[in-house]
Design a protein around this motif. Structure first.
Motif, mmCIF file in Angstrom:
data_model
loop_
_atom_site.group_PDB
_atom_site.id
_atom_site.type_symbol
_atom_site.label_atom_id
_atom_site.label_comp_id
_atom_site.label_asym_id
_atom_site.label_seq_id
_atom_site.Cartn_x
_atom_site.Cartn_y
_atom_site.Cartn_z
ATOM 1 N N MET A 1 -3.480 -0.169 -2.357
ATOM 2 C CA MET A 1 -2.902 -1.104 -1.394
ATOM 3 C C MET A 1 -1.527 -0.672 -0.886
ATOM 4 O O MET A 1 -0.690 -1.514 -0.548
ATOM 5 C CB MET A 1 -2.792 -2.495 -2.030
ATOM 6 C CG MET A 1 -4.118 -3.056 -2.476
ATOM 7 S SD MET A 1 -5.273 -3.289 -1.102
ATOM 8 C CE MET A 1 -4.479 -4.633 -0.235
ATOM 9 N N GLY A 2 -1.267 0.609 -0.807
ATOM 10 C CA GLY A 2 0.043 1.078 -0.393
ATOM 11 C C GLY A 2 0.123 1.455 1.068
ATOM 12 O O GLY A 2 -0.811 1.256 1.854
ATOM 13 N N PHE A 3 1.259 2.036 1.445
ATOM 14 C CA PHE A 3 1.469 2.449 2.833
ATOM 15 C C PHE A 3 0.996 3.878 3.058
ATOM 16 O O PHE A 3 0.535 4.560 2.135
ATOM 17 C CB PHE A 3 2.930 2.270 3.255
ATOM 18 C CG PHE A 3 3.962 2.745 2.257
ATOM 19 C CD1 PHE A 3 4.170 4.093 2.019
ATOM 20 C CD2 PHE A 3 4.745 1.826 1.561
ATOM 21 C CE1 PHE A 3 5.130 4.532 1.122
ATOM 22 C CE2 PHE A 3 5.713 2.250 0.661
ATOM 23 C CZ PHE A 3 5.902 3.605 0.434
ATOM 24 N N SER A 4 1.106 4.353 4.291
ATOM 25 C CA SER A 4 0.615 5.682 4.668
ATOM 26 C C SER A 4 1.777 6.588 5.077
ATOM 27 O O SER A 4 2.866 6.113 5.392
ATOM 28 C CB SER A 4 -0.396 5.572 5.808
ATOM 29 O OG SER A 4 0.196 4.966 6.930
ATOM 30 N N PRO A 5 1.569 7.903 5.086
ATOM 31 C CA PRO A 5 2.668 8.834 5.394
ATOM 32 C C PRO A 5 3.247 8.694 6.792
ATOM 33 O O PRO A 5 4.448 8.940 6.983
ATOM 34 C CB PRO A 5 2.011 10.211 5.202
ATOM 35 C CG PRO A 5 0.876 9.973 4.271
ATOM 36 C CD PRO A 5 0.364 8.607 4.611
ATOM 37 N N ALA B 1 -5.019 6.595 -1.820
ATOM 38 C CA ALA B 1 -5.796 7.498 -0.967
ATOM 39 C C ALA B 1 -4.973 8.719 -0.600
ATOM 40 O O ALA B 1 -5.515 9.812 -0.376
ATOM 41 C CB ALA B 1 -6.233 6.775 0.306
ATOM 42 N N TYR B 2 -3.647 8.549 -0.535
ATOM 43 C CA TYR B 2 -2.731 9.656 -0.233
ATOM 44 C C TYR B 2 -2.042 10.186 -1.483
ATOM 45 O O TYR B 2 -1.653 11.351 -1.522
ATOM 46 C CB TYR B 2 -1.655 9.194 0.756
ATOM 47 C CG TYR B 2 -2.186 8.618 2.037
ATOM 48 C CD1 TYR B 2 -2.667 9.442 3.047
ATOM 49 C CD2 TYR B 2 -2.221 7.238 2.230
ATOM 50 C CE1 TYR B 2 -3.161 8.918 4.228
ATOM 51 C CE2 TYR B 2 -2.707 6.700 3.415
ATOM 52 C CZ TYR B 2 -3.191 7.536 4.407
ATOM 53 O OH TYR B 2 -3.681 7.014 5.578
ATOM 54 N N ALA B 3 -1.848 9.320 -2.467
ATOM 55 C CA ALA B 3 -1.045 9.685 -3.642
ATOM 56 C C ALA B 3 -1.713 9.181 -4.923
ATOM 57 O O ALA B 3 -1.253 8.204 -5.535
ATOM 58 C CB ALA B 3 0.360 9.112 -3.509
ATOM 59 N N PRO B 4 -2.774 9.845 -5.353
ATOM 60 C CA PRO B 4 -3.429 9.421 -6.600
ATOM 61 C C PRO B 4 -2.632 9.796 -7.849
ATOM 62 O O PRO B 4 -2.762 9.143 -8.887
ATOM 63 C CB PRO B 4 -4.761 10.164 -6.560
ATOM 64 C CG PRO B 4 -4.485 11.389 -5.733
ATOM 65 C CD PRO B 4 -3.492 10.953 -4.699
ATOM 66 N N GLY B 5 -1.805 10.832 -7.742
ATOM 67 C CA GLY B 5 -1.106 11.356 -8.919
ATOM 68 C C GLY B 5 0.258 10.754 -9.098
ATOM 69 O O GLY B 5 1.279 11.439 -8.914
ATOM 70 N N VAL B 6 0.305 9.466 -9.456
ATOM 71 C CA VAL B 6 1.575 8.765 -9.661
ATOM 72 C C VAL B 6 1.505 7.957 -10.949
ATOM 73 O O VAL B 6 0.445 7.803 -11.555
ATOM 74 C CB VAL B 6 1.911 7.844 -8.467
ATOM 75 C CG1 VAL B 6 2.164 8.651 -7.208
ATOM 76 C CG2 VAL B 6 0.812 6.810 -8.246
ATOM 77 N N SER B 7 2.643 7.408 -11.326
ATOM 78 C CA SER B 7 2.711 6.659 -12.574
ATOM 79 C C SER B 7 2.044 5.290 -12.467
ATOM 80 O O SER B 7 1.543 4.766 -13.456
ATOM 81 C CB SER B 7 4.178 6.490 -12.994
ATOM 82 O OG SER B 7 4.799 7.748 -13.138
ATOM 83 N N ALA B 8 2.075 4.683 -11.268
ATOM 84 C CA ALA B 8 1.499 3.347 -11.079
ATOM 85 C C ALA B 8 0.717 3.322 -9.767
ATOM 86 O O ALA B 8 1.212 2.838 -8.747
ATOM 87 C CB ALA B 8 2.600 2.286 -11.071
ATOM 88 N N PRO B 9 -0.520 3.835 -9.753
ATOM 89 C CA PRO B 9 -1.273 3.963 -8.504
ATOM 90 C C PRO B 9 -1.846 2.634 -8.013
ATOM 91 O O PRO B 9 -2.118 1.730 -8.797
ATOM 92 C CB PRO B 9 -2.392 4.929 -8.887
ATOM 93 C CG PRO B 9 -2.637 4.631 -10.342
ATOM 94 C CD PRO B 9 -1.282 4.319 -10.915
#
Length: 318
Positions: free
Chosen positions: A265-269, A254-262
């Motif tokens: 279920m990750g953390f927030s800023p 939701a915060y970082a769609p542009g990554v190698s392994a999206p």
């Protein structure tokens, strides 16, 4: 030999002023291969690690080689609140040549050591997470024998995979652990945001064996802020210096769609900013990197903006 390219000044742009109100007006450009410019008490050195070879080897989505310049394009537009005595220097990019990742890592280590020798704070921008092994080794060259340098990794993954078949973006902290074992030492490593759905059981076993200090993603949020702060403070008390690495794929997509392994279920800023605040205020931060930005899959430069905002926070806090 890896490929070294000077910074493209076209990546630094934004509104203009006559008072250096924006970072693109503050940044200066220099060359690793030329005499080092005179530095001030606070000199921040940006260096790009423009490679996704480690991601390719780790079967991830390639494209992170474009990450460093994408971050610069967002960072330059941001307001400059640095004082006149603080320097912001861009040293350009190191690129992987002929898929020779190991050679790139060696040259990145030498570059980081060069930056530390001249009393700068290196901030590396990537690029795949294999740069962590190079960055750490460059810092380690300037740590006295009885001093301890800790690693704090913001990440969904331990990155403790074996490098039996070659180094990749999932092996840097395994490599560091093995190097320390050969010296009869233990690695000081904290991983924040670890997920069970992103690490196999053998990685957890290796982490336990090597006494990795980690915090699960479900407890790495603002609801558990006091617990997170306590864990970080305890880790900081046990080391003399801290190397910090931020893997953008640890954030929720939701915060970082542009990554190698999206992953959603990750953390927030917000919890990352609170953590960085503690690390910087300890006075022990010696190097930082932000990795795994993949502009190929970004949406409205959202992930690049997140990376740039994190760097913006750090350079103004130190």
């Amino acid at each position: 030999m890896s490929i070294y390219k000077l910074a493209n000044t076209d990546n630094w742009f934004g509104r203009t002023s006559d008072k250096q109100l924006y970072l693109h007006e503050k940044v200066a450009f220099t060359n690793l291969n030329e005499p080092f410019p005179a530095t001030t008490n606070t000199t921040i050195a940006l260096l790009g690690y423009s490679s996704d070879e480690g991601v390719r080897r780790n079967l991830g989505r390639v494209g992170s080689s474009m990450g460093p310049d994408a971050i610069r394009r967002q960072l330059g537009k941001m307001p400059n609140h640095l004082d006149d005595g603080t320097q912001l220097l861009d040293f350009g990019n190191l690129e992987c040549n002929n898929q020779n990742l190991e050679e790139l890592e060696k040259e990145c280590t030498n570059a980081v050591s060069h930056l530390i020798k001249h009393r700068t704070t290196p901030i590396l921008i990537g690029g795949s997470h294999d740069l962590a092994y190079a960055h750490y080794n460059g810092l380690l060259q300037h740590i006295k024998p009885k001093e301890k340098i800790g690693i704090i990794n913001f990440d969904a993954h331990f990155d403790l995979r074996s490098n039996t078949n070659g180094n990749n973006s999932g092996t840097p902290f395994y490599q560091i652990a093995i190097d320390h074992n050969k010296k009869g030492q233990s690695m000081k490593y904290m991983a924040l945001g670890i997920r069970k759905d992103a690490n196999t059981k053998n990685l957890f076993e290796f982490a336990e064996l090597h006494k990795v200090n980690y915090l699960y993603q479900q407890y790495y949020n603002m609801n558990y802020l006091e617990h997170v702060q306590l864990r970080i403070i305890q880790f900081l008390e046990d080391v003399d210096y801290v190397y910090t690495t931020i893997d953008l794929d640890g954030f929720s997509s939701a915060y970082a769609p542009g990554v190698s392994a999206p992953s959603p279920m990750g953390f927030s800023p917000d919890i990352v900013i609170e953590s960085l605040k503690l690390i910087i205020e300890s006075g022990k931060l010696v190097g930082l990197d932000v990795v795994e930005l993949n502009p190929k899959y970004d949406i409205d430069d959202q992930t690049a903006r997140l990376a740039a905002s994190l760097i913006h926070y750090v350079i103004h806090k130190i």
